[in-house]
Design an enzyme around this catalytic site. Structure first.
Site, PDB file in Angstrom:
ATOM      1  N   SER A 206      -9.724 -26.246 -32.049  1.00 37.27           N
ATOM      2  CA  SER A 206     -10.056 -25.852 -33.416  1.00 37.27           C
ATOM      3  C   SER A 206      -9.246 -26.608 -34.457  1.00 37.27           C
ATOM      4  O   SER A 206      -9.749 -26.920 -35.536  1.00 37.27           O
ATOM      5  CB  SER A 206      -9.856 -24.343 -33.588  1.00 37.27           C
ATOM      6  OG  SER A 206     -10.670 -23.625 -32.695  1.00 37.27           O
ATOM      7  N   HIS A 252      -5.652 -23.903 -37.467  1.00 33.60           N
ATOM      8  CA  HIS A 252      -6.761 -24.293 -38.333  1.00 33.60           C
ATOM      9  C   HIS A 252      -6.249 -24.933 -39.622  1.00 33.60           C
ATOM     10  O   HIS A 252      -6.730 -25.994 -40.039  1.00 33.60           O
ATOM     11  CB  HIS A 252      -7.617 -23.074 -38.658  1.00 33.60           C
ATOM     12  CG  HIS A 252      -8.360 -22.541 -37.470  1.00 33.60           C
ATOM     13  ND1 HIS A 252      -9.378 -21.601 -37.586  1.00 33.60           N
ATOM     14  CD2 HIS A 252      -8.240 -22.795 -36.153  1.00 33.60           C
ATOM     15  CE1 HIS A 252      -9.843 -21.312 -36.374  1.00 33.60           C
ATOM     16  NE2 HIS A 252      -9.162 -22.032 -35.499  1.00 33.60           N
TER      17      HIS A 252
END
Length: 302
Positions: A206, A252
């Site tokens: 991610s 993230h």
């Protein structure tokens, strides 16, 4: 025999009955044409059309005819990369690596995950020892980027990679694209290592995916495209990041920041100093990641 500089020696017995020199590759063929670069005589079979006059095959192979390297005038991407025949090659390789690691996880279970996930510092009861990045297992910052446990997790990340990867790979070139991907992933790992609990494991691509998303926004801004679609997508992903449980938001955010910063340096570099700026951008990003990891390690072991 001495030669006058700039006047290549003609083959012996190269002049025909009409006084014309013979082609340097075919001495029995008199010709009045010379290569515009080396001035050797060339026959019609050896002539290669150039912007001015003709060139011999050797000069064509050795350079572009402009004083630069042979590939200097080849078409380039917006970031200066070479235009590849398959702009999805690196994306496919990354997909394959993630898929291969996922199959290995399915085959071995939690044992492989426990050795490759991102972990700051914790006690492993199966080995009766401390494990984690702070214990010298630096590879976890990298291996965690390719590690997934659940099908929905890898499916979402790989679909995102397949959607975001090829346009960026085509725009940046293969080498710059892989540098962006790796630095964004490491940036996500570094921020997660810094801010998450030391014994909280995390894994997944991610961070790198968010880096590609940030890079896409930078590229679209540079190309003067409509920014609304990518901004909406970025907003939705950030909302899921902070509202959905059990998501490592640090990875993230770290990947997003590093990916956007590296892409900015790549697409806004001056043309005459492009390679130097790209190297400096990647080096600064890598040094920043290293500094974050070093500071966190001192906190945990100090």
């Amino acid at each position: 025999m001495d030669q006058v500089p700039g006047s290549p020696q003609e083959p012996q017995n190269a002049r025909g009955d009409d006084g014309l020199p013979g082609c340097y590759r075919h001495p029995d063929r008199p010709t009045g044409i010379r290569c515009t670069r080396c001035e050797r005589p060339i026959c019609p079979d050896c002539m290669v059309s150039a912007s001015v006059g003709f060139q011999c095959p050797d000069c064509v192979r050795s350079g572009s005819g402009t004083g630069h390297a042979p590939g200097a005038t080849a078409p380039r991407t917006i970031a200066g990369g070479t235009i590849a025949a398959d702009p999805r090659l690196v994306t496919k390789i990354l997909l394959g690596i993630n898929a291969a690691v996922f199959l290995a996880v399915l085959a071995t279970g939690d044992e492989l995950v426990g050795r490759l996930d991102l972990l700051g510092l914790a006690f492993d009861p199966s080995r009766y020892q401390l494990v984690g990045v702070a214990e010298g297992e630096w590879y976890r910052l990298l291996t965690a980027m390719f590690l997934h446990q659940q099908i929905p997790h890898i499916a979402f990340n790989m679909l995102s990679l397949w959607w975001l990867g090829p346009p960026l790979e085509a725009a940046l070139g293969r080498l710059r694209f892989i540098a962006l991907y790796m630095l964004a992933g490491l940036g996500g790992s570094a921020l997660s290592y810094l801010l998450a609990a030391q014994n909280q494991p995390s894994l997944g691509a991610s961070g790198a995916i968010f880096g590609l998303l940030g890079a896409t926004a930078v590229l679209m801004r540079r190309m003067r495209y409509d920014m609304k679609p990518v901004l909406i997508l970025l907003g939705l992903n950030l909302a899921f990041t902070f509202l959905w449980p059990h998501i490592a938001w640090q990875a993230h955010v770290g990947g997003l920041v590093v990916g956007a910063a590296v892409a900015f340096g790549m697409v806004h570099a001056p043309r005459d100093r492009r390679n130097a700026v790209h190297l400096a951008t990647c080096a600064v990003a890598l040094l920043a990641i290293g500094a974050v990891v070093w500071v966190r390690t001192l906190q945990l072991v100090g």
